[in-house]
Design a protein around this motif. Structure first.
Motif, mmCIF file in Angstrom:
data_model
loop_
_atom_site.group_PDB
_atom_site.id
_atom_site.type_symbol
_atom_site.label_atom_id
_atom_site.label_comp_id
_atom_site.label_asym_id
_atom_site.label_seq_id
_atom_site.Cartn_x
_atom_site.Cartn_y
_atom_site.Cartn_z
ATOM 1 N N MET A 25 0.954 -1.199 0.013
ATOM 2 C CA MET A 25 0.168 -0.045 -0.161
ATOM 3 C C MET A 25 0.826 1.252 -0.132
ATOM 4 S SD MET A 25 -2.911 1.117 2.791
ATOM 5 C CE MET A 25 -1.936 1.863 3.855
ATOM 6 N N ARG A 26 0.627 2.001 -0.918
ATOM 7 C CA ARG A 26 1.200 3.071 -0.824
ATOM 8 C C ARG A 26 0.783 4.292 -0.031
ATOM 9 N NH1 ARG A 26 1.350 5.368 -6.505
ATOM 10 N NH2 ARG A 26 -0.606 4.443 -6.462
ATOM 11 N N TYR A 27 1.518 5.529 0.317
ATOM 12 C CA TYR A 27 1.056 6.700 0.936
ATOM 13 C C TYR A 27 0.017 7.139 0.480
ATOM 14 C CZ TYR A 27 1.377 11.114 2.978
ATOM 15 O OH TYR A 27 1.129 12.163 3.882
ATOM 16 N N GLY A 28 -0.310 7.235 -0.920
ATOM 17 C CA GLY A 28 -1.203 7.967 -1.670
ATOM 18 C C GLY A 28 -2.733 7.324 -1.765
ATOM 19 N N ASP A 29 -2.755 6.066 -1.342
ATOM 20 C CA ASP A 29 -3.884 5.366 -1.451
ATOM 21 C C ASP A 29 -4.956 5.623 -0.465
ATOM 22 O OD1 ASP A 29 -2.884 3.957 -3.620
ATOM 23 O OD2 ASP A 29 -2.262 2.039 -2.609
ATOM 24 N N PHE A 30 -6.091 5.418 -0.600
ATOM 25 C CA PHE A 30 -7.094 5.507 0.352
ATOM 26 C C PHE A 30 -7.153 4.179 1.448
ATOM 27 C CE2 PHE A 30 -9.183 8.021 -3.170
ATOM 28 C CZ PHE A 30 -9.334 9.263 -2.473
ATOM 29 N N THR A 31 -7.530 4.398 2.720
ATOM 30 C CA THR A 31 -7.371 3.568 3.686
ATOM 31 C C THR A 31 -8.757 3.523 4.372
ATOM 32 O OG1 THR A 31 -6.669 4.725 5.346
ATOM 33 C CG2 THR A 31 -4.899 3.907 4.013
ATOM 34 N N THR A 32 -9.012 2.570 4.959
ATOM 35 C CA THR A 32 -10.287 2.603 5.866
ATOM 36 C C THR A 32 -10.160 3.523 6.919
ATOM 37 O OG1 THR A 32 -9.139 0.735 7.119
ATOM 38 C CG2 THR A 32 -11.003 -0.166 5.321
ATOM 39 N N TYR A 33 -9.099 3.930 7.163
ATOM 40 C CA TYR A 33 -8.878 5.014 8.217
ATOM 41 C C TYR A 33 -9.513 6.378 7.862
ATOM 42 C CZ TYR A 33 -6.708 8.251 11.769
ATOM 43 O OH TYR A 33 -6.632 9.109 12.602
ATOM 44 N N ASP A 34 -9.346 6.372 6.481
ATOM 45 C CA ASP A 34 -9.922 7.616 5.828
ATOM 46 C C ASP A 34 -11.443 7.854 5.838
ATOM 47 O OD1 ASP A 34 -7.214 8.268 5.115
ATOM 48 O OD2 ASP A 34 -7.462 7.276 2.994
ATOM 49 N N LEU A 35 -11.966 6.605 5.845
ATOM 50 C CA LEU A 35 -13.650 6.524 5.931
ATOM 51 C C LEU A 35 -13.955 7.296 7.453
ATOM 52 C CD1 LEU A 35 -14.859 3.427 4.544
ATOM 53 C CD2 LEU A 35 -15.100 5.697 3.667
ATOM 54 N N LEU A 36 -12.969 6.671 8.301
ATOM 55 C CA LEU A 36 -13.099 7.298 9.860
ATOM 56 C C LEU A 36 -12.813 8.805 10.033
ATOM 57 C CD1 LEU A 36 -13.578 5.051 12.209
ATOM 58 C CD2 LEU A 36 -11.104 5.805 13.034
ATOM 59 N N LEU A 37 -11.865 9.133 9.228
ATOM 60 C CA LEU A 37 -11.364 10.685 9.165
ATOM 61 C C LEU A 37 -12.832 11.316 8.789
ATOM 62 C CD1 LEU A 37 -7.935 11.190 7.925
ATOM 63 C CD2 LEU A 37 -8.977 11.834 10.092
ATOM 64 N N LEU A 38 -13.268 10.870 7.712
ATOM 65 C CA LEU A 38 -14.362 11.677 6.872
ATOM 66 C C LEU A 38 -15.679 11.563 7.813
ATOM 67 C CD1 LEU A 38 -14.638 10.293 3.281
ATOM 68 C CD2 LEU A 38 -14.345 12.633 4.143
ATOM 69 N N ALA A 39 -15.919 10.375 8.470
ATOM 70 C CA ALA A 39 -16.868 10.409 9.452
ATOM 71 C C ALA A 39 -16.740 11.349 10.688
ATOM 72 C CB ALA A 39 -17.142 8.969 10.406
ATOM 73 N N GLN A 40 -15.521 11.609 11.134
ATOM 74 C CA GLN A 40 -15.057 12.442 12.112
ATOM 75 C C GLN A 40 -15.172 14.079 11.669
ATOM 76 O OE1 GLN A 40 -10.921 12.549 13.219
ATOM 77 N NE2 GLN A 40 -11.720 11.832 15.157
#
Ligand SMILES: Nc1ncnc2c1ncn2[C@@H]1O[C@H](COP(=O)(O)OP(=O)(O)OP(=O)(O)O)[C@@H](O)[C@H]1O
Ligand SMILES: [Mg+2]
Lengths: 244, 223
Positions: B1-16
């Motif tokens: 996984m590269r730095y620029g990929d979306f991760t599930t953590y991003d979903l959490l960020l969006l929710a936040q």
């Protein structure tokens, strides 16, 4: 006793009431006649405290409507039925009637509502208890307006052309109710264009002309050739009314 | 996984971020509603001095950009009065005041739209000014104003995105962060836009439902 003493009312430069004197005693029905613009509605609005006087005095059972502290008591003793009903559109029939007795007279709601239902039944509106004004006919609205006033158990019922927004059939249904109230001894100050009806139910008739109270006579005398009819203004008014 | 990929953590960020946006929106709308309605009541009672003052403040707030107000509260006032203001505090103050100004306008026109003749009737029956306001004017004014109010709130939700520029981690700020990292602006801003859109729709739907309830007395049933 309801006493209007030398009352003056002006809107800007226009004098609308010019030294009006009038007394209504309990049990009396007094009709006010007069052409359009003569100041009849203004007189009613002065009595119920909606207009400030420019002179004179109005007292209802010794409470002076010009004194803020006494106005509240004066208003508990009179109740007004309006030409255009003036119902609260967001309230049902029952709520319209119950509002003032509950809020102003501080009476228990259950008791007030029970009386309101009885009042509605007495004017043939048992099935409209929960209807909103928008869904009633004009005649029905005015019957609600009358119930709303009667629910205050007023010593003096003030009526301002309560049938003039109604067609003949609806007028008849409202007048029948007023005739019954008159027979029961309700004290009424009754502004109207219904000359014949006024003649049937009134003890006295007063005639307003351009803010001046021309005559104040017992009904019989008012319609007698030697009484009210002797005044050219009144004769003219009555003959015009007959033609309409 | 590269730095620029979306991760599930991003979903959490969006929710936040969404949580911060909705939270600030709700808080500032509520404060704005209370203040705006209060101002409307002050005007109803025609309280001398206070009424013109309120009108003046509301005019200032309505006729200047929210972004400028935000900078004034976040940078200007603290510099001038030597205060410490956090981004969230500045956001709450600015958005609440701005919402209050517009709610004041809605409240005033709603109060004035209630027919004079009903007020006369209530007064003649002996109701006090307060009782008239509470029982005759307020319920009808609420019904009248719910439409414009819903439109205003939908707009104020979008306005909250401005607070991202002073560093509040709201939905727009999270979007900017994700965008910087992934360099996929189309996906990021489409998703962020969709989240705003769905929230706005929710507000509009709630408003419409409430309006039907408040206007059940009305004669108007559509053409
Ligand atoms: N709020 C007001 N401001 C200015 N003038 C008014 C106001 N209310 C009434 N008037 C004026 O006072 C006069 C008397 O009005 P009023 O409504 O008392 O007459 P009325 O006898 O009830 O007439 P109608 O039979 O048409 O109801 C009219 O010339 C009217 O234009
Ligand atoms: Mg009149």
């Amino acid at each position: 006793m309801l006493k209007v003493e030398n009352v003056k009312k002006a809107f800007g430069a226009a004098t609308v009431l010019d030294g009006v004197n009038l007394t209504v005693s309990p049990g009396e029905v007094v009709s006010i006649l007069g052409s359009s613009g003569s100041g009849k509605s203004t007189l009613i609005r002065c009595i119920n405290g909606l207009e400030k006087l420019n002179g004179g005095r109005i007292v209802i059972d010794d409470f002076d409507v010009a004194k803020p502290k006494e106005l509240a008591e004066a208003r508990k003793r009179s109740a007004t039925v309006f030409q255009l009903f003036n119902l609260y559109p967001h309230m049902t029939t029952l709520q319209n009637i119950a509002l003032a007795p509950v809020e102003v007279l501080k009476r228990p709601r259950a008791e007030v509502e029970q009386e309101a239902r009885a009042l509605l039944a007495s004017v043939g509106l048992s099935d409209k208890v929960d209807a909103y004004p928008a869904h009633l006919s004009g005649g029905q609205r005015q019957r609600v307006g009358i119930c709303r006033a009667l629910a205050m158990k007023p010593r003096y019922l003030l009526l301002d052309e309560v049938t003039s927004a109604l067609d003949p059939e609806m007028t008849a249904e409202v007048l029948a109710i007023l005739a019954k109230l008159a027979r029961e001894g309700t004290t009424m100050l009754f502004v109207t264009h219904e000359v014949d009806f006024a003649r049937q139910i009134s003890n006295r008739i007063v005639f307003l002309d351009k803010g001046v109270l021309l005559v104040d006579l017992p009904t019989k005398k008012f319609f007698a050739a030697s009484g009210g009819l002797a005044q050219p203004r009144i004769a003219q008014f009555l003959s015009k009314m007959k033609k309409d | 996984m590269r730095y620029g990929d979306f991760t599930t953590y991003d979903l959490l960020l969006l929710a936040q971020g969404l949580g911060v946006t909705v939270g600030l929106f709700l808080v500032t709308s509520l404060i704005g509603l209370v203040i705006g309605v209060l101002w409307g009541v002050v005007r109803f009672y025609r309280i001398p001095l206070l009424t013109p003052l309120i009108t003046f403040i509301a005019e200032l707030l309505k006729n200047s950009p929210v972004l400028v107000q935000l900078f004034l509260v976040f940078f200007g006032f603290p510099a001038f009065f030597h205060l410490n203001v956090t981004p969230v505090q500045a956001a709450i103050v600015t958005l609440s005041a701005n919402t209050a100004a517009f709610i004041y306008v809605i409240a005033v026109s709603a109060i004035e739209s209630v027919g004079r003749e009903q007020i006369d009737a209530a007064r003649a029956f002996g109701l006090s000014r307060w009782q008239v306001l509470r029982h005759v004017i307020a319920p009808q004014a609420a019904a009248f104003s719910i439409g414009p109010l819903t439109a205003l709130l939908v707009n104020q939700l979008q306005v909250t995105s401005l607070i991202s520029v002073i560093g509040v981690m709201d939905l727009a700020k999270i979007g900017a962060t994700l965008n910087l990292r992934t360099l996929k602006p189309f996906i990021v801003w489409a998703v962020v836009g969709l989240l705003y859109y769905l929230t706005a729709k929710l507000i509009a739907a709630a408003g419409a439902r409430y309006e039907t309830r408040l206007r059940r007395f009305s004669e108007f049933r559509g053409l």
